[in-house]
Design a protein around this motif. Sequence first.
Motif, mmCIF file in Angstrom:
data_model
loop_
_atom_site.group_PDB
_atom_site.id
_atom_site.type_symbol
_atom_site.label_atom_id
_atom_site.label_comp_id
_atom_site.label_asym_id
_atom_site.label_seq_id
_atom_site.Cartn_x
_atom_site.Cartn_y
_atom_site.Cartn_z
ATOM 1 N N ILE A 227 0.875 -1.184 0.000
ATOM 2 C CA ILE A 227 0.000 0.000 0.000
ATOM 3 C C ILE A 227 0.910 1.231 0.000
ATOM 4 O O ILE A 227 1.758 1.387 0.887
ATOM 5 C CB ILE A 227 -0.925 0.013 1.236
ATOM 6 C CG1 ILE A 227 -1.799 -1.248 1.264
ATOM 7 C CG2 ILE A 227 -1.800 1.276 1.245
ATOM 8 C CD1 ILE A 227 -2.702 -1.365 2.495
ATOM 9 N N GLY A 228 0.731 2.093 -0.981
ATOM 10 C CA GLY A 228 1.555 3.293 -1.072
ATOM 11 C C GLY A 228 0.997 4.424 -0.214
ATOM 12 O O GLY A 228 -0.188 4.440 0.120
ATOM 13 N N CYS A 229 1.874 5.356 0.178
ATOM 14 C CA CYS A 229 1.383 6.531 0.923
ATOM 15 C C CYS A 229 2.390 7.672 0.794
ATOM 16 O O CYS A 229 3.577 7.459 0.549
ATOM 17 C CB CYS A 229 1.136 6.197 2.386
ATOM 18 S SG CYS A 229 2.618 5.802 3.302
ATOM 19 N N LYS A 230 1.872 8.902 0.982
ATOM 20 C CA LYS A 230 2.755 10.073 1.001
ATOM 21 C C LYS A 230 3.262 10.320 2.414
ATOM 22 O O LYS A 230 4.340 10.848 2.621
ATOM 23 C CB LYS A 230 1.996 11.304 0.507
ATOM 24 C CG LYS A 230 1.572 11.192 -0.953
ATOM 25 C CD LYS A 230 0.785 12.425 -1.378
ATOM 26 C CE LYS A 230 0.222 12.238 -2.780
ATOM 27 N NZ LYS A 230 -1.021 12.963 -2.987
ATOM 28 N N LYS A 231 2.428 10.002 3.409
ATOM 29 C CA LYS A 231 2.828 10.176 4.808
ATOM 30 C C LYS A 231 2.426 8.923 5.589
ATOM 31 O O LYS A 231 1.361 8.342 5.331
ATOM 32 C CB LYS A 231 2.149 11.398 5.425
ATOM 33 C CG LYS A 231 2.640 12.709 4.850
ATOM 34 C CD LYS A 231 2.045 13.901 5.559
ATOM 35 C CE LYS A 231 2.594 15.194 4.935
ATOM 36 N NZ LYS A 231 2.046 16.393 5.557
ATOM 37 N N LEU A 232 3.290 8.574 6.554
ATOM 38 C CA LEU A 232 3.031 7.374 7.353
ATOM 39 C C LEU A 232 3.047 7.732 8.843
ATOM 40 O O LEU A 232 3.978 8.393 9.319
ATOM 41 C CB LEU A 232 4.132 6.337 7.077
ATOM 42 C CG LEU A 232 4.035 5.001 7.834
ATOM 43 C CD1 LEU A 232 2.838 4.186 7.343
ATOM 44 C CD2 LEU A 232 5.326 4.182 7.651
ATOM 45 N N GLY A 233 2.022 7.290 9.571
ATOM 46 C CA GLY A 233 1.984 7.473 11.019
ATOM 47 C C GLY A 233 2.050 6.115 11.695
ATOM 48 O O GLY A 233 1.283 5.207 11.355
ATOM 49 N N ILE A 234 2.976 5.958 12.638
ATOM 50 C CA ILE A 234 3.142 4.680 13.351
ATOM 51 C C ILE A 234 2.600 4.871 14.766
ATOM 52 O O ILE A 234 3.135 5.664 15.538
ATOM 53 C CB ILE A 234 4.634 4.270 13.391
ATOM 54 C CG1 ILE A 234 5.163 4.053 11.961
ATOM 55 C CG2 ILE A 234 4.823 3.022 14.240
ATOM 56 C CD1 ILE A 234 6.667 3.804 11.893
ATOM 57 N N LEU A 235 1.519 4.149 15.098
ATOM 58 C CA LEU A 235 0.907 4.281 16.431
ATOM 59 C C LEU A 235 0.541 2.889 16.924
ATOM 60 O O LEU A 235 -0.636 2.490 16.915
ATOM 61 C CB LEU A 235 -0.329 5.190 16.370
ATOM 62 C CG LEU A 235 -0.058 6.618 15.864
ATOM 63 C CD1 LEU A 235 -0.404 6.763 14.396
ATOM 64 C CD2 LEU A 235 -0.810 7.641 16.686
#
Length: 415
Positions: A227-235
């Motif tokens: 899955i592509g993304c411009k921004k990634l948040g790890i929580l």
Amino acid sequence: MRRYSAFAIAREALRYHSGWGKAWRSPEPKKSYDVVIVGAGGHGLATAYYLGKNFGITNVAILEKGWLGGGNTGRNTTIIRSNYLQDPSAAIYEKARSLYETMSQDLNMNVMFSPRGVMMLAQTQHEIRGFQRTAQANAFQGVKTEFISPQRVKELVPIMNISGPRYPVLGALWQERAGTARHDAVAWAYARACSGMGMDIIQKCEVTAVNQSNGQVTGVETTRGPIGCKKLGILVAGNSGDLARMAGFRLPMESVALQALVSEPIKPCLDVVVMANTVHGYISQSDKGEFVIGGGTDMFNNYTQRGSFHHIEETVRALVETFPMISRMKMMRQWGGIVDVTGDRSPIISTTPLGNCFINGGWGTGGFKSIPGSGWAMAEMMANGQPGPLCAEFGLDRFAEGRFIDESVAAGVAH
Ligand code: FAD
Ligand code: PYC
């Protein structure tokens, strides 16, 4: 998304509740999104919600390896308070507490926020000094707390024995507008609101690698494909170290099990939350009548979401002097969660060495209370690319600079 209302309940009652739709959609993942959030716990879902609500960013996927709210968000003892010592902590925890006050209305779902009051018992001279200092700091921070006498403690909790031989109650730090909320409902309410804004919540979708190019994140590999993304948040709470490794950096964090248990249900007899930090126990009574009880963390690193017998014994033994009635109660269930603990007992909400990859973790034993404030701050950082005032002090750089935010007393749970 249909609104929940008294009218809707009446309408559904007339047709045997056959018309309620699913609270959130379960779509197939798209090829790419503007933002991918890893972890559908309270913090991940709240971040996605405030990205949509405060910044209009809705092309968002929230990826969850299990089921949403099945991590620590659905395993905690639901205590909400903001009586921390340091200014940055008081600001974010009080922001969260104030958002809890109107969460049911804001998200159109009853999260059962119950501001019944939280007291932290002082059972040693050291604790008296510590809590008086916190009350003083809270007064400057605009957080309403007070240090109360043993007699006032007894008035608020008549079932408590305040003159135990080992640990008499010498006073308490009292926050009247602190309390509890229904933990699953918090996750469900955010999930429903995110889904309603068009975001995709993908459950049973484990992130197995983080893709990058020229120092920038480009997407993730998952058990349901890339899955592509411009921004990634790890929580991902207790799995923060794993995800950081996938993204190519290390975290000053340890994962340990924290566990809790509930008693058989009894008639209402305890209408505040009591934390007894010296003996390592905390207790409240649920709406069903069960005593919800928790103790300290395991003293070794592990990834087990289970309880162990010696902890039940230690926790119950610790509380029996102060609550003698517990000695005659049956304990019904126990469970554990993997908590992510930092050296200064404060969270990490930060940019990372990987471009457009952001991390939020290290809430340890105390991150249920912070979910709305944390989501608010994380969304602001992800939208703007840099931390806003609410989380500026919680960056990873503080560990290199020795600028710790020491909350070992306020954490309230033995580590
Ligand atoms: P979680 O709810 O754990 O969500 C993280 C999610 O990430 C999980 O659902 C997990 O499955 C998912 N995930 C992990 N790895 C991957 C991957 N590779 N791919 C996709 N998904 C992944 N706090 C309080 O404020 N008050 C309390 O009274 C309190 N009591 C507690 C009692 C216990 C027994 C425990 C265990 C914790 C307690 N806490 C309390 C702490 C609180 O529960 C946590 O700090 C908080 O819930 C963390 O939320 P989260 O969203 O960060 O993590
Ligand atoms: O942070 O208040 C807290 C807490 C209580 C029990 C576990 N964490």
